[in-house]
Design an enzyme around this catalytic site. Structure first.
Site, mmCIF file in Angstrom:
data_model
loop_
_atom_site.group_PDB
_atom_site.id
_atom_site.type_symbol
_atom_site.label_atom_id
_atom_site.label_comp_id
_atom_site.label_asym_id
_atom_site.label_seq_id
_atom_site.Cartn_x
_atom_site.Cartn_y
_atom_site.Cartn_z
ATOM 1 N N HIS A 47 -89.115 -19.163 45.705
ATOM 2 C CA HIS A 47 -88.332 -20.181 45.004
ATOM 3 C C HIS A 47 -88.969 -20.636 43.698
ATOM 4 O O HIS A 47 -88.384 -21.405 42.953
ATOM 5 C CB HIS A 47 -88.158 -21.419 45.900
ATOM 6 C CG HIS A 47 -89.439 -22.193 46.089
ATOM 7 N ND1 HIS A 47 -90.385 -21.847 47.006
ATOM 8 C CD2 HIS A 47 -89.920 -23.294 45.446
ATOM 9 C CE1 HIS A 47 -91.393 -22.694 46.949
ATOM 10 N NE2 HIS A 47 -91.149 -23.578 46.000
HETATM 11 C C1 UD1 Z 1 -89.965 -28.347 43.754
HETATM 12 C C2 UD1 Z 1 -91.383 -28.388 43.200
HETATM 13 C C3 UD1 Z 1 -92.149 -27.185 43.719
HETATM 14 C C4 UD1 Z 1 -92.095 -27.120 45.227
HETATM 15 C C5 UD1 Z 1 -90.658 -27.181 45.711
HETATM 16 C C6 UD1 Z 1 -90.646 -27.283 47.211
HETATM 17 C C7 UD1 Z 1 -91.528 -29.416 40.975
HETATM 18 C C8 UD1 Z 1 -91.751 -29.181 39.531
HETATM 19 N N1 UD1 Z 1 -91.371 -28.327 41.739
HETATM 20 O O1 UD1 Z 1 -89.352 -27.171 43.265
HETATM 21 O O2 UD1 Z 1 -93.500 -27.296 43.325
HETATM 22 O O3 UD1 Z 1 -92.686 -25.919 45.634
HETATM 23 O O4 UD1 Z 1 -90.017 -28.342 45.175
HETATM 24 O O5 UD1 Z 1 -89.482 -26.727 47.750
HETATM 25 O O6 UD1 Z 1 -91.491 -30.547 41.408
HETATM 26 N N2 UD1 Z 1 -81.631 -27.992 44.678
HETATM 27 C C9 UD1 Z 1 -80.565 -28.124 45.534
HETATM 28 N N3 UD1 Z 1 -80.680 -28.992 46.579
HETATM 29 C C10 UD1 Z 1 -81.799 -29.720 46.815
HETATM 30 C C11 UD1 Z 1 -82.873 -29.595 45.931
HETATM 31 C C12 UD1 Z 1 -82.778 -28.716 44.871
HETATM 32 O O7 UD1 Z 1 -79.531 -27.486 45.366
HETATM 33 O O8 UD1 Z 1 -81.822 -30.479 47.801
HETATM 34 C C13 UD1 Z 1 -81.521 -27.014 43.563
HETATM 35 C C14 UD1 Z 1 -80.959 -27.644 42.296
HETATM 36 O O9 UD1 Z 1 -80.180 -26.665 41.685
HETATM 37 C C15 UD1 Z 1 -82.216 -27.897 41.480
HETATM 38 C C16 UD1 Z 1 -83.122 -26.742 41.885
HETATM 39 O O10 UD1 Z 1 -82.825 -26.513 43.256
HETATM 40 O O11 UD1 Z 1 -81.972 -27.924 40.104
HETATM 41 C C17 UD1 Z 1 -84.580 -27.024 41.704
HETATM 42 O O12 UD1 Z 1 -84.966 -28.217 42.389
HETATM 43 P P1 UD1 Z 1 -86.252 -29.040 41.904
HETATM 44 O O13 UD1 Z 1 -86.459 -30.206 42.771
HETATM 45 O O14 UD1 Z 1 -86.181 -29.295 40.445
HETATM 46 O O15 UD1 Z 1 -87.432 -28.005 42.069
HETATM 47 P P2 UD1 Z 1 -87.786 -27.026 43.260
HETATM 48 O O16 UD1 Z 1 -87.512 -25.637 42.811
HETATM 49 O O17 UD1 Z 1 -87.180 -27.498 44.517
HETATM 50 N N1 UDP Z 2 -90.141 -24.487 55.282
HETATM 51 C C1 UDP Z 2 -89.138 -24.810 56.202
HETATM 52 N N2 UDP Z 2 -87.957 -24.134 56.151
HETATM 53 C C2 UDP Z 2 -87.714 -23.147 55.244
HETATM 54 C C3 UDP Z 2 -88.723 -22.826 54.316
HETATM 55 C C4 UDP Z 2 -89.916 -23.521 54.347
HETATM 56 O O1 UDP Z 2 -89.342 -25.673 57.060
HETATM 57 O O2 UDP Z 2 -86.614 -22.566 55.264
HETATM 58 C C5 UDP Z 2 -91.410 -25.244 55.297
HETATM 59 C C6 UDP Z 2 -92.642 -24.390 55.476
HETATM 60 O O3 UDP Z 2 -92.939 -24.249 56.846
HETATM 61 C C7 UDP Z 2 -93.710 -25.151 54.716
HETATM 62 C C8 UDP Z 2 -92.933 -25.873 53.629
HETATM 63 O O4 UDP Z 2 -91.567 -25.840 54.023
HETATM 64 O O5 UDP Z 2 -94.342 -26.132 55.526
HETATM 65 C C9 UDP Z 2 -93.132 -25.165 52.320
HETATM 66 O O6 UDP Z 2 -92.239 -25.677 51.381
HETATM 67 P P1 UDP Z 2 -91.897 -24.934 50.030
HETATM 68 O O7 UDP Z 2 -92.138 -23.483 50.172
HETATM 69 O O8 UDP Z 2 -90.543 -25.380 49.650
HETATM 70 O O9 UDP Z 2 -92.874 -25.615 48.983
HETATM 71 P P2 UDP Z 2 -94.376 -25.335 48.487
HETATM 72 O O10 UDP Z 2 -95.271 -25.368 49.663
HETATM 73 O O11 UDP Z 2 -94.366 -24.028 47.772
HETATM 74 O O12 UDP Z 2 -94.613 -26.438 47.524
#
Ligand code: UD1
Ligand code: UDP
Length: 377
Positions: free
Chosen positions: A204
């Site tokens: 992601h």
């Molecule tokens: C964020 C964090 C990343 C982390 C991830 C965990 C930052 C800069 N990045 O990335 O470090 O690994 O969370 O998963 O804070 N969206 C949805 N539904 C949701 C949330 C997001 O559709 O509930 C979509 C939206 O299109 C949004 C995109 O995902 O624009 C990105 O979401 P965002 O919170 O900006 O960053 P993540 O990629 O989730």
């Molecule tokens: N995770 C989850 N369901 C999913 C994918 C990830 O519960 O479908 C959990 C995973 O076990 C881990 C955390 O989410 O504990 C990791 O989150 P993510 O990869 O979004 O973020 P990052 O760790 O890269 O910031």
């Protein structure tokens, strides 16, 4: 004592739950502030339910946006809550925009910040997470480093006081939930999977998904995997695949099942029973070594070098040949497989949450929980 927890995304909920629980066991009631950076049911609410965090005090509904929109909106809303509630300390976890917003809003109100998972560095300042980590660490008074390596990173930047090496709370989370997951989740049956008969994929991160050529390289790896694959997909990746016209290609890969993100119990069960994991996630690199499952990381660097040094993780980037070479090797070379799967967990004993709560309570009792004018006096 009144600690405020500011969080907003999936991994923050998972990794802070053990700390919240530890405070409750010390009879301290934490204030829970959810920024709403993640808002879909399967990115947020499912974790609050499974981890029994039912008492969120403030939902700030920040939502998605550009880096500045999201961080700025979160700061404005967090500041209002902190001004109203006047907590003794603000806890943030990790490296998201929520963390940066929480840390900046808090320290400027002279409310000390405790950063859980401090000191991680990918040494890649083009990642939004790296900027967030560095700035959050420098705004923090108390820094809970998960490992010695993280402590050394802080030392290199001149941060030596207020640093505690406590382990990573992800170990607490895994230990507290893996058995429950094994018992309660029927995810393998639902998806028709055999234990150790599939690879688990997640990706992601912005650098892998936001540019078409990179996302296409990921798709090419998926197309050539020689084993059944499951991919609970982050909404960001799904949206980009559609935008770049790659979604139909992914859907037509025969041995790949793509689904919505899963809850923690289902996901833990899928991780534990996977033959191997391919991911660009930080938390999943940690969980795979804790669960003794080999991990191939779809990145060119990692802020979790301990997993590489321990031998449980290999960086393959988006290099198809390299990635497939390691997949083949893990499937065919038993000794290599055993070595990777047997790598020791470098993230501690699963008591990080308890340590964090006890340290903060002790500092508060001694009147030492405050923003100092300098780190050096
Ligand atoms: C964020 C964090 C990343 C982390 C991830 C965990 C930052 C800069 N990045 O990335 O470090 O690994 O969370 O998963 O804070 N969206 C949805 N539904 C949701 C949330 C997001 O559709 O509930 C979509 C939206 O299109 C949004 C995109 O995902 O624009 C990105 O979401 P965002 O919170 O900006 O960053 P993540 O990629 O989730
Ligand atoms: N995770 C989850 N369901 C999913 C994918 C990830 O519960 O479908 C959990 C995973 O076990 C881990 C955390 O989410 O504990 C990791 O989150 P993510 O990869 O979004 O973020 P990052 O760790 O890269 O910031």
């Amino acid at each position: 004592m009144k600690p405020a927890f500011v969080f907003g995304t999936r991994p923050e909920i998972i990794k802070l739950a053990p700390v919240i629980r530890a405070f409750e066991e010390l009879d301290v009631k934490p204030l829970l502030v959810h920024t709403g950076q993640h808002y879909d049911y399967e990115m947020s609410r499912v974790f609050l339910e499974e981890l029994e965090l039912d008492g969120i005090d403030y939902h700030l509904e920040v939502g998605s946006g550009t880096q500045a929109e999201q961080t700025g909106t979160a700061m404005i809303k967090i500041e209002k809550v902190l001004m109203e509630e006047k907590p003794d300390v603000t806890l943030v976890q990790g490296d998201t925009n929520t963390v940066l917003a929480g840390a900046l809003a808090s320290v400027k109100l002279k409310i000390p910040v405790a950063h859980v998972e401090a000191g991680l560095r990918s040494f890649d300042r083009t990642m939004p997470e790296e900027i967030n980590r560095i700035l959050a660490d420098h705004a923090s008074e108390i820094l809970f480093a998960p490992t010695e390596e993280a402590r050394r990173n802080l030392e290199r930047e001149g941060i030596t006081s207020g640093v505690y090496v406590v382990g990573n709370t992800i170990v607490d989370a895994v230990l507290q939930n893996a058995e429950v997951a094994e018992r309660k989740s029927d995810v393998l049956d639902r998806l028709g999977l055999r234990p150790k008969g599939y690879v688990l994929i997640t990706a992601h991160r912005a650098e892998n998904t936001d540019r078409k050529e990179n996302l296409e390289r990921l798709v090419e790896i998926l197309e050539d995997l020689p084993i059944t694959a499951v991919y609970p997909m982050h909404p960001r990746t799904r949206r980009r695949l559609e935008e770049f016209g790659l979604w139909e290609r992914v859907k037509s890969i025969e041995n790949l099942t793509v689904m919505k993100p899963l809850g923690y119990l289902d996901f833990l069960k899928l991780e534990r029973n996977a033959k191997l994991i391919m991911t660009d996630s930080g938390g999943i690199q940690e969980e795979s070594i804790i669960l003794n499952v080999p991990c191939l990381t779809l990145r060119y660097n990692t802020e979790r070098p301990e997993t590489i040094e321990a031998g449980g993780n290999v960086l393959v980037g988006l290099e198809k040949e390299r990635a497939l070479h390691y997949v083949e090797r893990l499937l065919n070379d038993e000794e290599f497989y055993r070595k990777m799967a047997g790598a020791p967990n470098p993230f501690g004993d699963g008591k990080a949450g308890k340590r964090i709560a006890e340290i903060l309570l002790e500092l508060w009792k001694k009147g030492e929980l405050k923003v100092r004018s300098s780190r050096f006096i």
